[in-house]
Design a protein around this motif. Structure first.
Motif, PDB file in Angstrom:
ATOM      1  N   TYR A 184       0.844  -1.193   0.000  1.00 20.48           N
ATOM      2  CA  TYR A 184       0.000   0.000   0.000  1.00 20.48           C
ATOM      3  C   TYR A 184       0.875   1.236   0.000  1.00 20.48           C
ATOM      4  CZ  TYR A 184      -3.348   3.555   1.494  1.00 20.48           C
ATOM      5  OH  TYR A 184      -4.129   4.684   1.563  1.00 20.48           O
ATOM      6  N   SER A 189      -2.660  13.118   3.929  1.00 18.80           N
ATOM      7  CA  SER A 189      -3.877  12.996   4.729  1.00 18.80           C
ATOM      8  C   SER A 189      -4.230  14.326   5.378  1.00 18.80           C
ATOM      9  CB  SER A 189      -3.669  11.936   5.815  1.00 18.80           C
ATOM     10  OG  SER A 189      -4.722  11.929   6.745  1.00 18.80           O
ATOM     11  N   ASP A 218      -9.111  10.139   7.217  1.00 15.79           N
ATOM     12  CA  ASP A 218      -9.553  10.179   5.827  1.00 15.79           C
ATOM     13  C   ASP A 218      -9.078   8.910   5.110  1.00 15.79           C
ATOM     14  OD1 ASP A 218      -6.861  10.550   5.407  1.00 15.79           O
ATOM     15  OD2 ASP A 218      -7.053  12.487   4.405  1.00 15.79           O
ATOM     16  N   SER A 219      -9.341   8.844   3.796  1.00 20.08           N
ATOM     17  CA  SER A 219      -9.077   7.611   3.055  1.00 20.08           C
ATOM     18  C   SER A 219      -7.601   7.247   3.004  1.00 20.08           C
ATOM     19  CB  SER A 219      -9.633   7.727   1.632  1.00 20.08           C
ATOM     20  OG  SER A 219      -9.031   8.815   0.946  1.00 20.08           O
ATOM     21  N   ARG A 222      -7.458   5.347   6.284  1.00 23.73           N
ATOM     22  CA  ARG A 222      -8.459   4.272   6.368  1.00 23.73           C
ATOM     23  C   ARG A 222      -8.205   3.157   5.364  1.00 23.73           C
ATOM     24  NH1 ARG A 222     -12.285   8.316   5.861  1.00 23.73           N
ATOM     25  NH2 ARG A 222     -12.908   7.373   3.877  1.00 23.73           N
ATOM     26  N   ASN A 223      -7.702   3.485   4.165  1.00 25.26           N
ATOM     27  CA  ASN A 223      -7.514   2.481   3.125  1.00 25.26           C
ATOM     28  C   ASN A 223      -6.276   1.620   3.326  1.00 25.26           C
ATOM     29  OD1 ASN A 223      -9.803   3.422   1.900  1.00 25.26           O
ATOM     30  ND2 ASN A 223      -8.755   4.563   0.291  1.00 25.26           N
ATOM     31  N   SER A 224      -5.452   1.954   4.297  1.00 29.96           N
ATOM     32  CA  SER A 224      -4.285   1.119   4.570  1.00 29.96           C
ATOM     33  C   SER A 224      -4.740  -0.253   5.068  1.00 29.96           C
ATOM     34  CB  SER A 224      -3.404   1.766   5.636  1.00 29.96           C
ATOM     35  OG  SER A 224      -2.433   0.837   6.106  1.00 29.96           O
ATOM     36  N   PRO A 225      -4.151  -1.333   4.545  1.00 29.36           N
ATOM     37  CA  PRO A 225      -4.519  -2.673   5.038  1.00 29.36           C
ATOM     38  C   PRO A 225      -4.103  -2.901   6.487  1.00 29.36           C
ATOM     39  CG  PRO A 225      -2.632  -2.802   3.566  1.00 29.36           C
ATOM     40  CD  PRO A 225      -3.148  -1.389   3.469  1.00 29.36           C
ATOM     41  N   ASP A 228      -7.790  -0.708  10.820  1.00 34.97           N
ATOM     42  CA  ASP A 228      -9.163  -1.222  10.889  1.00 34.97           C
ATOM     43  C   ASP A 228     -10.088  -0.263  11.621  1.00 34.97           C
ATOM     44  OD1 ASP A 228      -8.326  -1.464  13.507  1.00 34.97           O
ATOM     45  OD2 ASP A 228      -8.975  -3.545  13.749  1.00 34.97           O
ATOM     46  N   ALA A 230     -11.921   3.793  11.487  1.00 33.26           N
ATOM     47  CA  ALA A 230     -12.178   5.011  10.719  1.00 33.26           C
ATOM     48  C   ALA A 230     -11.931   6.278  11.526  1.00 33.26           C
ATOM     49  CB  ALA A 230     -13.618   5.011  10.213  1.00 33.26           C
TER      50      ALA A 230
END
Length: 244
Positions: A184, A189, A218-219, A222-225, A228, A230
């Protein structure tokens, strides 16, 4: 603790006049317990015992998690050299992703200012993180409201982390990727922050300092694997003694 920590008000008695510097410590000092929700999967919430200092000694100041020196006068405050005590790092073995590698806490240093205004205080910081090579920018407004014997300090702010800063904490390189943990590449951010600090007088110069802080990720985070969650809630409770 991000920040931060941070951002109680020097509005009122704790704020010195722009050109006046005391020859002794003025402010509050004591001990505090700091708690934070985990951001990375598998990590546990943390509680740490740390010193609490909010005040000035000459040109030197401490604002809980931010330390610095006031230099040239600037509008209704000073241009400040600043450093932040950050607790955003983590140990990979204490998460679900041992292959991700440990993430050392950022070491932000840079410039800042505190400005007194008719509608509250404004804190602004521009930090360079010597660990990741990234940047952290913060802008925070703080107010002051008396409520019975207590004083409340509501705060609204924005935190801008550069891509390098976020990648260091929540990115996953090809070498760190594994089954269940894809690579990723994080972007920059921008995170809104809402905080509330309360000062509750006890007896004489003793007081209880309480703060809760909420960040909505923000995404980019949040989008990091690895992540978990938000949002994140942090806070502290401190017992302090006041010097005038």
């Amino acid at each position: 603790m991000k920040h931060t920590l941070w951002a109680l008000l020097a509005i009122g008695a704790a704020a010195q006049a722009q050109t006046a510097f005391s020859d002794h410590f003025v402010g509050e000092a004591g001990g505090m317990l700091v708690g934070a929700q985990p951001v990375v999967q598998g990590a546990s919430g943390s509680v740490s015992a740390l010193p609490y200092v909010f005040g000035n000694w000459g040109r030197f100041y401490a604002r809980v998690d931010t330390l610095g020196v006031k230099t040239l006068p600037l509008a209704e405050g000073h241009l400040e050299l600043a450093a932040r005590v950050s607790t955003e790092g983590f140990k990979a073995r204490k998460t679900d992703f041992a292959s991700a590698g440990d993430r050392s806490a950022p070491v932000p240093v840079g410039l800042g200012t505190f400005q007194r205004t008719p509608v509250g205080g404004v804190f602004a910081y521009v930090f360079h993180d010597t660990t990741s090579g990234g940047q952290l920018l913060e802008l925070t407004w703080a107010g002051r409201v008396a409520l019975g014997g207590a004083t409340l300090y509501p705060q609204l702010g924005l935190e801008r982390r550069s891509a390098a800063y976020v990648q260091h904490l929540y990115g996953v390189s090809a070498a760190q990727a594994s089954v269940g943990l894809p690579a990723y590449q994080a972007g920059a951010s921008t995170v809104p922050v809402v905080s509330l600090h309360a000062t509750v007088p006890l007896q004489g110069p003793w007081a209880l300092q309480l703060q809760g802080r909420y960040r909505a990720w923000d995404s980019a985070v949040r989008n990091s694997p690895l992540v978990d969650r938000a949002s994140q809630v942090t806070g502290y409770a401190a017992l302090t003694y006041s010097w005038k």
